[in-house]
Enzyme design. Sequence first.
Site, PDB file in Angstrom:
ATOM      1  N   ARG A  18       0.836  -1.202   0.000  1.00  0.00           N
ATOM      2  CA  ARG A  18       0.000   0.000   0.000  1.00  0.00           C
ATOM      3  C   ARG A  18       0.872   1.254   0.000  1.00  0.00           C
ATOM      4  O   ARG A  18       0.430   2.337  -0.384  1.00  0.00           O
ATOM      5  CB  ARG A  18      -0.977  -0.001   1.195  1.00  0.00           C
ATOM      6  CG  ARG A  18      -1.873   1.217   1.231  1.00  0.00           C
ATOM      7  CD  ARG A  18      -3.207   1.080   1.961  1.00  0.00           C
ATOM      8  NE  ARG A  18      -3.194   0.253   3.142  1.00  0.00           N
ATOM      9  CZ  ARG A  18      -2.637   0.568   4.316  1.00  0.00           C
ATOM     10  NH1 ARG A  18      -2.031   1.729   4.466  1.00  0.00           N
ATOM     11  NH2 ARG A  18      -2.689  -0.270   5.326  1.00  0.00           N
ATOM     12  N   TYR A  27     -14.062  20.966 -13.421  1.00  0.00           N
ATOM     13  CA  TYR A  27     -14.433  19.577 -13.721  1.00  0.00           C
ATOM     14  C   TYR A  27     -15.521  19.140 -12.734  1.00  0.00           C
ATOM     15  O   TYR A  27     -15.398  19.370 -11.534  1.00  0.00           O
ATOM     16  CB  TYR A  27     -13.197  18.685 -13.597  1.00  0.00           C
ATOM     17  CG  TYR A  27     -13.556  17.226 -13.598  1.00  0.00           C
ATOM     18  CD1 TYR A  27     -14.054  16.627 -14.753  1.00  0.00           C
ATOM     19  CD2 TYR A  27     -13.455  16.461 -12.443  1.00  0.00           C
ATOM     20  CE1 TYR A  27     -14.432  15.296 -14.752  1.00  0.00           C
ATOM     21  CE2 TYR A  27     -13.822  15.133 -12.439  1.00  0.00           C
ATOM     22  CZ  TYR A  27     -14.313  14.557 -13.595  1.00  0.00           C
ATOM     23  OH  TYR A  27     -14.686  13.241 -13.592  1.00  0.00           O
ATOM     24  N   ASP A  54      -4.945  21.823 -12.080  1.00  0.00           N
ATOM     25  CA  ASP A  54      -5.362  20.632 -12.829  1.00  0.00           C
ATOM     26  C   ASP A  54      -4.890  20.827 -14.275  1.00  0.00           C
ATOM     27  O   ASP A  54      -5.422  21.656 -15.002  1.00  0.00           O
ATOM     28  CB  ASP A  54      -6.887  20.485 -12.750  1.00  0.00           C
ATOM     29  CG  ASP A  54      -7.386  19.198 -13.384  1.00  0.00           C
ATOM     30  OD1 ASP A  54      -6.717  18.687 -14.307  1.00  0.00           O
ATOM     31  OD2 ASP A  54      -8.458  18.717 -12.975  1.00  0.00           O
ATOM     32  N   LYS A  77      -6.650  10.222 -18.848  1.00  0.00           N
ATOM     33  CA  LYS A  77      -6.864  10.930 -20.103  1.00  0.00           C
ATOM     34  C   LYS A  77      -5.619  10.855 -20.990  1.00  0.00           C
ATOM     35  O   LYS A  77      -5.225   9.771 -21.363  1.00  0.00           O
ATOM     36  CB  LYS A  77      -7.303  12.371 -19.797  1.00  0.00           C
ATOM     37  CG  LYS A  77      -8.368  12.470 -18.672  1.00  0.00           C
ATOM     38  CD  LYS A  77      -9.719  11.931 -19.040  1.00  0.00           C
ATOM     39  CE  LYS A  77     -10.703  11.793 -17.890  1.00  0.00           C
ATOM     40  NZ  LYS A  77     -10.970  12.988 -17.094  1.00  0.00           N
TER      41      LYS A  77
END
Length: 345
Positions: free
Chosen positions: A35, A86, A157, A182
């Site tokens: 993790r 967004y 972003d 993306k």
Amino acid sequence: MVATGRPPAEPGAGVVIPPTFTSTYVVGTDLRYARAGNPTWTAFEDVLGALEGGEALLYSSGMAAASAALTLVPHGATIVAPAGAYNGVDTVLREGETAGRWLVRWVDVSDADAVAAAIPGAALVWLESPTNPLLQVADLAAAAEVAQRECAVVVVDNTFATPLLQRPLELGADIVLHSATKYLSGHSDVILGALVTRDARLHAALLSARTLGGAIPGPMEAWLATRGIRTLAVRFDRACSNAAILAARLGDLAGVSRVRYPGFGAMISIELAGDAESADAVCAAPSLISNSTSLGGVETQWERRRAIPNEPVTTPETLVRISVGIEDVEDIWTDIVTALAAAGS
Ligand SMILES: *Cc1c(COP(=O)(O)O)cnc(C)c1O
């Protein structure tokens, strides 16, 4: 982009980092439990960090990366955020405000004076440029200068511009966010996110948010993303040149009332004459273009953005967001023209 994040070039070694499927490691190095780290993540982080000019951290999605960045906001503090960010980020900010977690000052990010005026007293400045889906462009350097003076952390972003067109850390931002789903991955086959920073203290806090928040990427997704980012430059080059050609033509098409294109990148938003129903019919008509949400893949996609739950009302009802792909541009053009004609616009 091509050379970074590879195994040491030793005789007989593989040239690609393999996906490491393990939940734990034999004691003796810094790696103990998976993790907290995986060499497959590190390969991608090395590539993205080199492109953005900082240290990258990979998360299980763009929204997981956004949530990690928002853990930096002290309880009750103020966030400056784009009106029309967004939709996932917009919703998280609104719900956090309703719950009393923070206060939000909404700004038009294309208005540099309004952004500057909103910053004093804020703990965090959230910028997106170009914005999704209105394609508004912010003056990142101007905002970062004010934020630095006011001791506010700036998150940018950079999903739409990619580090090939815009490197926010060089413009003074503290943290860069990517939906690696993306352009960075580029093949519409993974969900991933990333944060990049140069600040060791911020990096430690964001790493802790990932390890303890638990929003870690799977090794297979990280491996696919690393394979994808190798070709970012050629994919994005082609997509951007296709978009420039289409943007120049779209305004002349009957049925298109407005074209939003910032002059760079591979995203175009068009507004259609008519109503939501007729815009849905146009979106459903193509044979080549995929009528689906998301962006940044090799295939051209479009969608009527307001059909998505929680899309801010700042997005017009008939706005169709186009993610221009790398197909032959004449094939995309023919498909758009045919779709508009078939839907009777
Ligand atoms: C898609 C997207 C996100 C969210 O990323 P996920 O990988 O879907 O969680 C954040 N910002 C922008 C600009 C996006 O397009």
